[in-house]
Design an enzyme around this catalytic site. Sequence first.
Site, PDB file in Angstrom:
ATOM      1  N   ASP A   1       0.811  -1.218   0.000  1.00  0.00           N
ATOM      2  CA  ASP A   1       0.000   0.000   0.000  1.00  0.00           C
ATOM      3  C   ASP A   1       0.845   1.268   0.000  1.00  0.00           C
ATOM      4  O   ASP A   1       0.340   2.351  -0.286  1.00  0.00           O
ATOM      5  CB  ASP A   1      -0.855   0.040   1.276  1.00  0.00           C
ATOM      6  CG  ASP A   1      -2.185  -0.670   1.121  1.00  0.00           C
ATOM      7  OD1 ASP A   1      -2.658  -0.793  -0.017  1.00  0.00           O
ATOM      8  OD2 ASP A   1      -2.737  -1.096   2.147  1.00  0.00           O
TER       9      ASP A   1
HETATM   10  C1  BGC Z   1       0.144   1.247   6.368  1.00  0.00           C
HETATM   11  C2  BGC Z   1      -0.169   0.034   5.543  1.00  0.00           C
HETATM   12  C3  BGC Z   1      -1.634  -0.080   5.330  1.00  0.00           C
HETATM   13  C4  BGC Z   1      -2.229   1.214   4.839  1.00  0.00           C
HETATM   14  C5  BGC Z   1      -3.732   1.021   4.799  1.00  0.00           C
HETATM   15  C6  BGC Z   1      -0.480   2.472   5.772  1.00  0.00           C
HETATM   16  O1  BGC Z   1      -0.230   3.560   6.574  1.00  0.00           O
HETATM   17  O2  BGC Z   1       1.540   1.396   6.470  1.00  0.00           O
HETATM   18  O3  BGC Z   1       0.331  -1.140   6.163  1.00  0.00           O
HETATM   19  O4  BGC Z   1      -1.878  -1.079   4.399  1.00  0.00           O
HETATM   20  O5  BGC Z   1      -1.869   2.296   5.654  1.00  0.00           O
HETATM   21  O6  BGC Z   1      -4.527   2.062   4.892  1.00  0.00           O
HETATM   22  C1  NOJ Z   2      -1.681  -3.853   5.420  1.00  0.00           C
HETATM   23  C2  NOJ Z   2      -2.849  -3.856   4.504  1.00  0.00           C
HETATM   24  O1  NOJ Z   2      -4.001  -4.249   5.207  1.00  0.00           O
HETATM   25  C3  NOJ Z   2      -2.617  -4.770   3.326  1.00  0.00           C
HETATM   26  O2  NOJ Z   2      -3.702  -4.706   2.452  1.00  0.00           O
HETATM   27  C4  NOJ Z   2      -1.351  -4.411   2.628  1.00  0.00           C
HETATM   28  O3  NOJ Z   2      -1.132  -5.347   1.589  1.00  0.00           O
HETATM   29  C5  NOJ Z   2      -0.187  -4.401   3.581  1.00  0.00           C
HETATM   30  N1  NOJ Z   2      -0.471  -3.557   4.706  1.00  0.00           N
HETATM   31  C6  NOJ Z   2       1.102  -3.930   2.925  1.00  0.00           C
HETATM   32  O4  NOJ Z   2       1.050  -2.588   2.634  1.00  0.00           O
END
Ligand code: BGC
Ligand code: NOJ
Length: 817
Positions: A489
């Site tokens: 993400d």
């Molecule tokens: C986090 C990710 C997450 C994303 C979702 C980010 O700030 O680092 O792990 O998937 O937010 O909203």
């Molecule tokens: C947490 C999110 O829930 C997931 O969708 C994503 O793939 C990982 N973070 C990595 O960014």
Amino acid sequence: MRYGYFADEQCEYVITTPNTPLPWINYLGCEDYFGIISNTAGGYSFYKDARLRRLTRYRYNNAPLDSGGRYIYLRDDDASTPQFWSPSWQPTRTPLEEYQCRHGLGYTTIQSTHAGVKASTRYFIPLGANLEIWQLSLTNQRPEAVNLSIFATVEFCLWDAMDDATNFQRNYSVGEVEVVDGVIYHKTEYRERRDHFAFFACSEKFTGFDTDREAFLGPYRGWDSPSGVEKGALSNSIAHGWQPIGAGHVRLSLQAGEHRSIIFLLGYHENPVNEKFDPPGSQTINKRTVLPIIQRFLQPAAVSSAYDDLQAHWNGLLKKQQVHTPDIHTDRMVNIWNISQLMAAFNFSRSASYFESGIGRGMGFRDSNQDLLGFVHLMPQHARSRILDLAATQLPSGGAYHQYQPLTKRGNNEVGSGFNDDPLWLVLAVAAYIQETGKWDILDEPVPYDNAPGTEESLYNHLQRSIQYTLDRIGPHGLPLIGRADWNDCLNLNCFSSSPGQSFQTTTNKDGKVAESVFIAGLFILAARSMVQIAGRRSGEQQAQIYRQAISQIEKTVWEAGWDGTWFRRAYDDFGEPVGSHTCTEGQIFIEPQGICIMAGLGIEDGKARQALDSVAERLATPHGIMLHQPGYSRYYLNLGEISTYPPGYKENGSVFCHTNPWIMISEAMLGNGAGAHDYYLRINPSRREEISEVHRCEPYVYAQMIAGREAPMFGEAKNSWLTGTSVWNYVAITQWILGIRPEFEGLRLDPCIPPEWDGFSVERSFRGCRLHIKVHNPQHVSRGVVEVKVDGAKIEGNLVKVDGSEEHQVEVWLGK
Ligand code: BGC
Ligand code: NOJ
């Protein structure tokens, strides 16, 4: 250092000190009413949706930690100066002579002794009811009688947790309660559009109560020293606005050695819209619909049978697959805790945990699809409904909303959209469902797009659009365009955000026609391989051939533009420059494309996969797990986005992002390296890490999303436990690839890849209605290679077991050279 121990027989983790490094959480609830509970009774409850139907308040990010919970106070009414304490330690934090928290499957029991009074409270949510039970047992261990006061308390949330935490100018005026026949009802907004209320009840008569928070606590006092408890008397306050609570006071005399049980109920109830009030036309809650429920669960016999039913439910789930290997950490996780975590992820996706506030995110499209991959065998019918819910939020373009709210099941863009990997996970989830159940008819289910009536098409068409979505978005190198981001993400190659506070999830400043993802290419091939089989069966060879061609095309491009020489590249940025290449100064190698491309079958024959995995071992692997990329980004890169906002070693910037580690375990297993695969498995296995709990800090019974990487000062420290794709992927890696018990479209493949020193292992598993007792022998101490399989004593060709029906089968597997 440990803060407790595993009681495997009871399927419990027993915490022996209240001040764990972080609150150690458990989940309550299986259906619609849920709660999280910490080892000191902190946490909150909600109905279906932690944001939109929150019953009780919890103060995230508070000092002291973990504030707000299901708090009981005990008061020694014989003491000359006021003496009171919390048997769950919080919130008074009075030192306890004995303390124990037993987190089990669907329940938590907190037990302690103080001042000669032993108290044990079991918290659980019965099946089929929207309420929670607090079953308090008290024993007087003093040589003489004791007069006790018991106070049980909850602080109500005004339903919408986001609004509750922000909209004070309104909320301080809307709170309403009723107290009738010893039951406290919380009915804020019931007068207008809500048809639901909460109730708080007790099996004993309340001597007094409070429903106004400040009346109970006293001005400028906290939950650690409520004046009502100190005084030993409540004021029967009725909340008008401000902060409605439920506090009930019970007086009890216990003879020396005497034991008593008290039941408290906190619940949620809905009335039919036209029967909300009693008498009709009044503003009084109609309680006729709820009273029978309250009366039923205030009976000890009903409570114990509800508890037994809950245990039977969990045992039924655990029974679906049990393994017996030479390794305790494998057995304990696979047989107990990984299942508990799979259930939590299934129920909450990434919405409600100690790290997810319940208001930030709903059900993630990518997340919930992945959560199904190792879940299907537990509750196939639930998996099927979830697939249909997810697919119904898919957009006509084949793209997806990134999430939906569990209460409404409508997709929304609140946490962004246009993550170009999203739709492909749906294909994997549906494939996993068919492989487990053999039920191809799911493909014929009519499912709308964006929940719009009249747009229904078969689920199969949805999958086709998912695949087409990638093919419609190909970049300059011929690789899939990344969109807002892919699985990572935070790899935001089109964001170019330069204003503080701008959300990387919702801001995009580039049109997205250049940046490409090697990860999506790998994921596409993986998903399209399933589509070849699905299409072959569903629409014939011609359609299958179209998918085969698409796979060849993308695979060719990966070798041309995605291979860096000794590993797979990660992406191309908006300038067309590679990300995850030896030519980069930072972020030279990423774990995700190595895992996904090898899982998709790339480079297995020609040694490139081995090379990529050797690069992973050399550059990314640490004793605490495998890091996401190296080197971490030491500064902010406008063209990379959120990934470079984290200090190196944390989160997406090069932590051990545990979700991805099983992809490498699977890849190692695919290449026959059983010892390596299992070694990686153990590095992040929470039970194995229990002995370094002071370093790991999160719960030793569930996976955490991340463990700080080598570049972080807190190397080895975990964060974001419970709700993470780590749970399902580790379950898949260990059961399907290392132990090798793998559902395929035509049957159950038995293809273990284990540490060669193992003599073998056994598995009991339900599959397509049958019960299989599988014994694997490894007399020659190999990692992989099935030489013989017998089903009920008869040798079969190959290692694919094709069974269905309702019988039991004995399956024996011999590994060898
Ligand atoms: C986090 C990710 C997450 C994303 C979702 C980010 O700030 O680092 O792990 O998937 O937010 O909203
Ligand atoms: C947490 C999110 O829930 C997931 O969708 C994503 O793939 C990982 N973070 C990595 O960014």
